[in-house]
Write a protein that holds these residues in place. Structure first.
Motif, short mmCIF file in Angstrom:
data_model
loop_
_atom_site.label_atom_id
_atom_site.label_comp_id
_atom_site.label_asym_id
_atom_site.label_seq_id
_atom_site.Cartn_x
_atom_site.Cartn_y
_atom_site.Cartn_z
N LEU A 216 0.82 -1.22 0.00
CA LEU A 216 0.00 0.00 0.00
C LEU A 216 0.85 1.27 0.00
O LEU A 216 0.34 2.35 -0.25
CB LEU A 216 -0.94 0.02 1.21
CG LEU A 216 -2.12 -0.94 1.14
CD1 LEU A 216 -2.86 -0.95 2.46
CD2 LEU A 216 -3.05 -0.58 0.00
N THR A 217 2.13 1.12 0.26
CA THR A 217 3.03 2.28 0.24
C THR A 217 3.89 2.32 -1.02
O THR A 217 4.77 3.16 -1.12
CB THR A 217 3.95 2.28 1.49
OG1 THR A 217 4.78 1.12 1.46
CG2 THR A 217 3.13 2.32 2.77
N ASP A 218 3.63 1.42 -1.95
CA ASP A 218 4.41 1.37 -3.18
C ASP A 218 4.22 2.68 -3.96
O ASP A 218 3.17 3.31 -3.89
CB ASP A 218 3.97 0.19 -4.04
CG ASP A 218 4.94 -0.14 -5.15
OD1 ASP A 218 5.85 -0.96 -4.92
OD2 ASP A 218 4.80 0.45 -6.25
N GLU A 219 5.22 3.03 -4.74
CA GLU A 219 5.15 4.27 -5.53
C GLU A 219 4.17 4.18 -6.69
O GLU A 219 3.66 5.19 -7.17
CB GLU A 219 6.53 4.65 -6.06
CG GLU A 219 7.10 3.60 -6.99
CD GLU A 219 8.56 3.82 -7.35
OE1 GLU A 219 8.92 3.48 -8.49
OE2 GLU A 219 9.30 4.32 -6.51
N ASP A 220 3.87 2.98 -7.15
CA ASP A 220 3.00 2.79 -8.30
C ASP A 220 1.55 2.56 -7.85
O ASP A 220 1.28 1.69 -7.00
CB ASP A 220 3.49 1.60 -9.13
CG ASP A 220 2.75 1.49 -10.44
OD1 ASP A 220 3.09 2.24 -11.38
OD2 ASP A 220 1.81 0.69 -10.52
#
Length: 91
Positions: free
Chosen positions: A40-44
């Motif tokens: 949920l914290t991924d850049e995409d």
């Protein structure tokens, strides 16, 4: 789930990270749950959307909390919509 999470953390391709998160979503384990929380914290945004969808399948109280936080905090409207749709699967 641990091996998938290890590959996810090293994978540069957003498309492959999304697929790895979808796979994690089908695994009923605490490691998979924490991996989707990390996704949920991924850049995409596509990876974050896949995490929302995977959390819906988990059905835990932690999933509800993570999805609620995503609705409040994510910068992408598409991700927030995915989180709302995922929350609709809970009673």
């Amino acid at each position: 789930a641990r091996e998938i999470l290890e590959v996810f953390e090293e994978e540069p391709s957003p498309a492959l990270r999304s697929e790895l998160v979808r796979t994690l979503g089908s695994l009923p384990s605490p490691v998979a749950q924490s991996g989707m929380g990390a996704a949920l914290t991924d850049e995409d945004s596509d990876v974050r959307i896949a995490a929302c969808q995977g959390l819906a399948a988990g059905g835990s109280d932690e999933s509800v909390a993570l999805l609620s936080q995503t609705i409040e905090n994510d910068v992408s409207l598409d991700v927030r919509i995915a989180a709302v749709r995922s929350l609709a699967s809970f009673q």
